[in-house]
Design an enzyme around this catalytic site. Structure first.
Site, PDB file in Angstrom:
ATOM      1  N   ASN A  22       0.845  -1.190   0.000  1.00  0.00           N
ATOM      2  CA  ASN A  22       0.000   0.000   0.000  1.00  0.00           C
ATOM      3  C   ASN A  22       0.874   1.231   0.000  1.00  0.00           C
ATOM      4  O   ASN A  22       1.643   1.414  -0.960  1.00  0.00           O
ATOM      5  CB  ASN A  22      -1.138  -0.042   1.020  1.00  0.00           C
ATOM      6  N   ASP A  23       0.817   2.068   1.001  1.00  0.00           N
ATOM      7  CA  ASP A  23       1.418   3.402   0.911  1.00  0.00           C
ATOM      8  C   ASP A  23       2.909   3.424   0.575  1.00  0.00           C
ATOM      9  O   ASP A  23       3.672   2.635   1.124  1.00  0.00           O
ATOM     10  CB  ASP A  23       1.311   4.118   2.258  1.00  0.00           C
ATOM     11  N   GLN A  52       4.682   0.206   2.264  1.00  0.00           N
ATOM     12  CA  GLN A  52       3.933  -0.719   3.102  1.00  0.00           C
ATOM     13  C   GLN A  52       3.845  -2.040   2.355  1.00  0.00           C
ATOM     14  O   GLN A  52       3.291  -2.101   1.257  1.00  0.00           O
ATOM     15  CB  GLN A  52       2.532  -0.160   3.381  1.00  0.00           C
ATOM     16  N   TRP A  84      -3.644  -7.115   2.467  1.00  0.00           N
ATOM     17  CA  TRP A  84      -2.988  -6.273   3.472  1.00  0.00           C
ATOM     18  C   TRP A  84      -2.658  -7.088   4.725  1.00  0.00           C
ATOM     19  O   TRP A  84      -3.417  -7.970   5.106  1.00  0.00           O
ATOM     20  CB  TRP A  84      -3.950  -5.117   3.810  1.00  0.00           C
ATOM     21  N   PHE A 107       3.941   0.518  10.392  1.00  0.00           N
ATOM     22  CA  PHE A 107       3.032   1.315   9.573  1.00  0.00           C
ATOM     23  C   PHE A 107       3.794   2.472   8.921  1.00  0.00           C
ATOM     24  O   PHE A 107       4.980   2.645   9.119  1.00  0.00           O
ATOM     25  CB  PHE A 107       1.869   1.826  10.436  1.00  0.00           C
ATOM     26  N   SER A 108       3.026   3.287   8.203  1.00  0.00           N
ATOM     27  CA  SER A 108       3.641   4.290   7.329  1.00  0.00           C
ATOM     28  C   SER A 108       4.450   5.340   8.071  1.00  0.00           C
ATOM     29  O   SER A 108       4.203   5.643   9.235  1.00  0.00           O
ATOM     30  CB  SER A 108       2.558   4.980   6.506  1.00  0.00           C
ATOM     31  N   ARG A 126      -0.775   7.943  13.824  1.00  0.00           N
ATOM     32  CA  ARG A 126       0.158   7.279  12.908  1.00  0.00           C
ATOM     33  C   ARG A 126       0.644   8.182  11.783  1.00  0.00           C
ATOM     34  O   ARG A 126       0.186   9.298  11.608  1.00  0.00           O
ATOM     35  CB  ARG A 126      -0.506   6.037  12.303  1.00  0.00           C
ATOM     36  N   ASP A 127       1.575   7.614  11.028  1.00  0.00           N
ATOM     37  CA  ASP A 127       2.076   8.153   9.761  1.00  0.00           C
ATOM     38  C   ASP A 127       2.883   9.451   9.913  1.00  0.00           C
ATOM     39  O   ASP A 127       2.555  10.484   9.306  1.00  0.00           O
ATOM     40  CB  ASP A 127       0.917   8.366   8.762  1.00  0.00           C
ATOM     41  N   GLU A 185      -5.231  10.368   7.947  1.00  0.00           N
ATOM     42  CA  GLU A 185      -4.070   9.511   7.658  1.00  0.00           C
ATOM     43  C   GLU A 185      -3.033  10.187   6.752  1.00  0.00           C
ATOM     44  O   GLU A 185      -3.347  11.040   5.957  1.00  0.00           O
ATOM     45  CB  GLU A 185      -4.448   8.206   6.928  1.00  0.00           C
TER      46      GLU A 185
HETATM   47  C1  FRU Z   1      -3.035   4.268   4.797  1.00  0.00           C
HETATM   48  C2  FRU Z   1      -2.717   3.477   6.052  1.00  0.00           C
HETATM   49  C3  FRU Z   1      -1.863   4.266   6.993  1.00  0.00           C
HETATM   50  C4  FRU Z   1      -1.184   3.205   7.782  1.00  0.00           C
HETATM   51  C5  FRU Z   1      -0.950   2.172   6.740  1.00  0.00           C
HETATM   52  C6  FRU Z   1      -0.982   0.776   7.242  1.00  0.00           C
HETATM   53  O1  FRU Z   1      -3.318   3.473   3.707  1.00  0.00           O
HETATM   54  O2  FRU Z   1      -3.910   3.095   6.648  1.00  0.00           O
HETATM   55  O3  FRU Z   1      -2.585   5.173   7.753  1.00  0.00           O
HETATM   56  O4  FRU Z   1      -0.001   3.647   8.353  1.00  0.00           O
HETATM   57  O5  FRU Z   1      -1.951   2.329   5.763  1.00  0.00           O
HETATM   58  O6  FRU Z   1      -0.620  -0.114   6.260  1.00  0.00           O
END
Ligand code: FRU
Length: 743
Positions: free
Chosen positions: A316-317, A333, A341, A373-374, A436-437, A491
């Protein structure tokens, strides 16, 4: 948990063998050959319910968990339900997990030794159960197998021995009193039988396979949708990492490489929490220095050829995007062991030009603080962190460790290859659960680091701003609220300064959320002040959680973004991808600055053959000017004066890109977006890869990404006008080569 099964749909392809009563009876007859008496007392099976009708009758329904009729398989928003008999079943996911209710059978007489059934869904003997009632009392209960996120929607064989009740009257009741995740139950094919039904093979706890690490990878067999097993890697007896893995008990869909080269020569063990007795999973694991099926790597039919995607597993991200020591770094990710996921690692790839990427393997692995996570990356030029070595500035990664609590941590490297997690982690404690992030940048004027962090606070999405002198100690500086009730600032915040209209003396700050909606304003090192309400970012689909590079040299000065491109890659050993790199700018238009998106010029390196056209007038019904071209990967650039045309239509391998000059609106496969004419002209750039299009119009004011799977045998391109003539002032079609250096 934040992640619902809706957002990251899992698939359940776990194969369950529905009761084959005839052949089982035959088998048991053979086995009982000597016990003639026993065989002669065995009677035909009696079907109680198979839920094949248009209503539940004669069963009685209360509440609304079950709807009014049996479900025909999977319900909207549900993972794939299978392992049921025929077409219908009881499935209390009706309108989701939050409904409750009961289903009660008419009375029947217990006439066989066993009651057999298929059952699935959530696990709770109290709230989600099939019950056998005798004399009004529940004398037997059965429930589903799932008590945590993930899991499987496959029904499995269950049964009760009921000979003690022979001759008695009984009823069956199915209850759903559970709400929230796995708050539903699935039941089907209830029978009375004298043949002891064979359930699924018994599960072995802590099954283990020991190996001596002799190569780069262990190859784990993956079956998409199989039950998730907790797999622990032990090195010299010490647990190193744990992952939830859909291990294939039989033939795998694909093989996931687990990199073990750093432990070469040591003794490894893979321990699985539960594994069916007859599973071949552990036995099938082999070692080698290259991926299984490496010959097909990057040649897979649904592999984007100039969009980054991981060799294996889910992405993902984009994370940790940074330019360091002459290389662009893209972390991401990554679930190395699943098609969906989960197991968040930071995958890692590098590139000299943002176009040709080399994937290097996972750098941040889940640890005791949680999955990774991100987050982001910075070059610590002045070694404020002290992680530098021999005068080399460290590359520092700032990430979320999403355990309980969810905290922020850092890791560092001086070679851009090996990363060490800081032993003083976490650098920021949990504020609220889903925080997060972290995205970090150096703020020159106040000479400090600034972090933007997503924090859900009192029902609102907020961005918390922190400052730090050294990347280790962080102080809350301010909080920016999104607009309550919208996803704005939800996010993956990003925060950067851009000149307006290229004028370095007129800079503005941009604060973005994962949806790519943004606000433009000012920042004094502490507080962001938005000068306008939120503005839309991209105008397409399947674009999320973008991030911009840090560390781009000042003389380059570009702000370059990459988004998670949610392309569909069913049947491939990988899933999802990234967009092309996008240069961001602010331009003044109407009531204030707006962000523009332009594909980076480095993509020109992919041009293999250019078809240029003379300026032309194009009338409805004219011959298709693109007729002679047959191209798989394309970059099309056009400038058109719409004249009298009501529609200007491009068909690129069956993707429809239509511009309506009167409305100044663009549509790509039905997705519409405003695209103002610029100096009376439509300027359009279309990139088409195997799994998606990225369309740019109005000098970047309109960016419309669109996942779309092309068909290999359709390489046709088409251009026409409708309603009147248009003048094509410039038109080039560049046929592109793959960025993966494969033919
Ligand atoms: C966005 C997210 C982030 C998180 C990550 C987890 O797509 O939900 O907020 O850190 O993906 O994989």
């Amino acid at each position: 948990m934040i992640f619902t099964t809706l957002r990251y749909p899992f698939r359940a392809i776990h194969s369950i063998h529905p009761l084959k009563s005839r052949s089982m009876k035959f088998l048991s007859l053979l086995l009982a050959a000597s016990a003639v008496l026993a065989a002669s007392t065995m009677a035909e099976d009696l079907l109680i319910a198979d839920f094949e009708g248009d209503t539940y009758a004669p069963w009685q329904v209360t509440g609304d968990a079950f709807g009014t009729a049996p479900a025909r398989g999977t319900l909207p928003g549900q993972m794939n339900v299978e392992g049921f008999n025929g077409k219908g079943l009881v499935n209390s996911f009706h309108k989701g997990d939050d409904r409750t209710g009961t289903l009660t059978s008419p009375e029947f007489r217990i006439e066989r030794q066993y009651l057999s059934f298929l059952i699935g869904g959530g696990m709770s003997e109290e709230k989600l159960a099939l019950q056998l009632l005798v004399d009004g009392k529940a004398v037997r209960r059965a429930t589903g197998p799932n008590d945590r996120p993930g899991g499987t929607e496959a029904l499995a064989q269950g049964s009760w021995e009921v000979s003690e009740f022979l001759g008695k009257t009984a009823t069956l009741r199915i209850i759903d009193e559970a709400k929230g995740g796995w708050g539903h139950i699935n039941v089907d094919h209830i029978m009375q039988t004298d043949v002891k039904p064979k359930g699924p093979p018994p599960l072995i706890s802590n099954a283990e396979r020991s190996l001596s690490a002799s190569a780069r990878y262990l190859h784990l067999p993956i079956k998409n949708g199989a039950p998730k097993r907790l797999v622990t890697l032990l090195v010299d007896g010490k647990a190193v990492v744990r992952n939830d893995i859909e291990l294939a008990d039989g033939t795998p869909d694909w093989w996931a490489p687990m990199e073990v080269r750093e432990w070469k020569g040591k003794s490894l063990a893979l321990r699985v929490d539960k594994l069916p007795e007859d599973s071949t999973a552990l036995g099938s694991i082999s070692q080698s220095d290259s991926l299984k099926d490496a010959e097909n790597l990057y040649r897979e039919p649904l592999r984007g050829q100039f969009h980054f995607s991981p060799r294996r597993g889910w992405n993902n991200d984009p994370n940790g995007m940074v330019f360091y020591n002459g290389e662009y770094h893209l972390f991401f990710q990554h679930n190395p062991y699943g098609w969906g996921w989960g197991n968040m690692h930071w995958g890692h790839a590098v590139s000299k030009d943002m176009v040709h990427w080399e994937e290097l393997g996972d750098k941040l692995l889940p640890d005791a603080m949680g999955p990774m996570f991100s987050g982001s990356a910075v070059v610590d030029w002045n070694n404020t962190s002290g992680f530098g070595r021999d005068g080399k500035p460290p590359l520092v990664l700032i990430y979320t460790a999403a355990g309980i609590p969810t905290v922020q941590g850092i890791a560092y490297s001086t070679d851009g290859r090996t990363f060490t997690k800081y032993d003083g982690n976490p650098v920021l404690k949990q504020i609220t659960g889903g925080n997060r992030d972290p995205k970090v940048m150096w703020h020159g004027p106040t000479k400090q680091w600034v972090m933007v962090l997503y924090v859900g606070l009192e029902g609102k999405h907020t961005v918390h701003f922190f400052t730090s002198p050294n990347l280790r100690d962080w102080t809350l500086a301010s909080i920016t609220e999104g607009i309550a009730g919208t996803a704005f600032l939800f996010e993956c915040p990003d925060f950067f300064e851009l000149p307006v209209d290229g004028d370095a003396s007129k800079k503005k700050w941009v604060l973005l959320g994962a949806s790519s909606e943004y606000a433009v304003g000012t920042f004094d090192g502490t507080r962001f002040k938005a000068e306008q309400t939120k503005l839309p970012g991209h105008r397409g689909r399947g674009f999320y959680a973008p991030q911009t590079f840090s560390g781009i040299p000042e003389k380059d000065g570009r702000r370059i973004q990459v988004g998670w491109f949610q392309t569909e890659t069913k049947g491939m050993p990988f899933n999802q991808s990234m967009t092309v790199p996008l240069e961001l700018k602010l331009v003044s238009i109407g009531d204030g600055p707006r962000m523009t998106f332009t594909p980076v010029k480095e993509l020109e390196a992919l041009r293999a053959k250019t078809n240029s056209f003379e300026a032309m007038s194009l009338n409805p019904g004219d011959k298709n000017p693109l007729d002679a071209i047959s191209a798989e990967l394309t970059e099309l650039r056009a400038e058109i004066e719409p004249g009298e045309a009501s529609e200007i239509v491009f068909n690129i391998r069956d993707a429809m890109i239509i511009y309506e000059p009167k409305k100044q609106e663009l549509s790509v496969n039905g997705q519409r977006a405003p695209a103002p004419l610029r100096d009376g002209k439509l300027r359009l750039t279309i990139y088409c890869d195997r799994t998606g299009l990225e369309v740019f119009a109005s000098d970047g004011l309109c960016y419309l990404p669109m996942p779309f799977n092309t068909k290999p045998d359709n390489k046709r391109l088409f251009l026409e006008t409708r309603g009147g003539a248009a003048r094509v002032t410039s038109l080039q079609v560049h046929e592109l080569r793959s960025a993966w250096n494969v033919k």
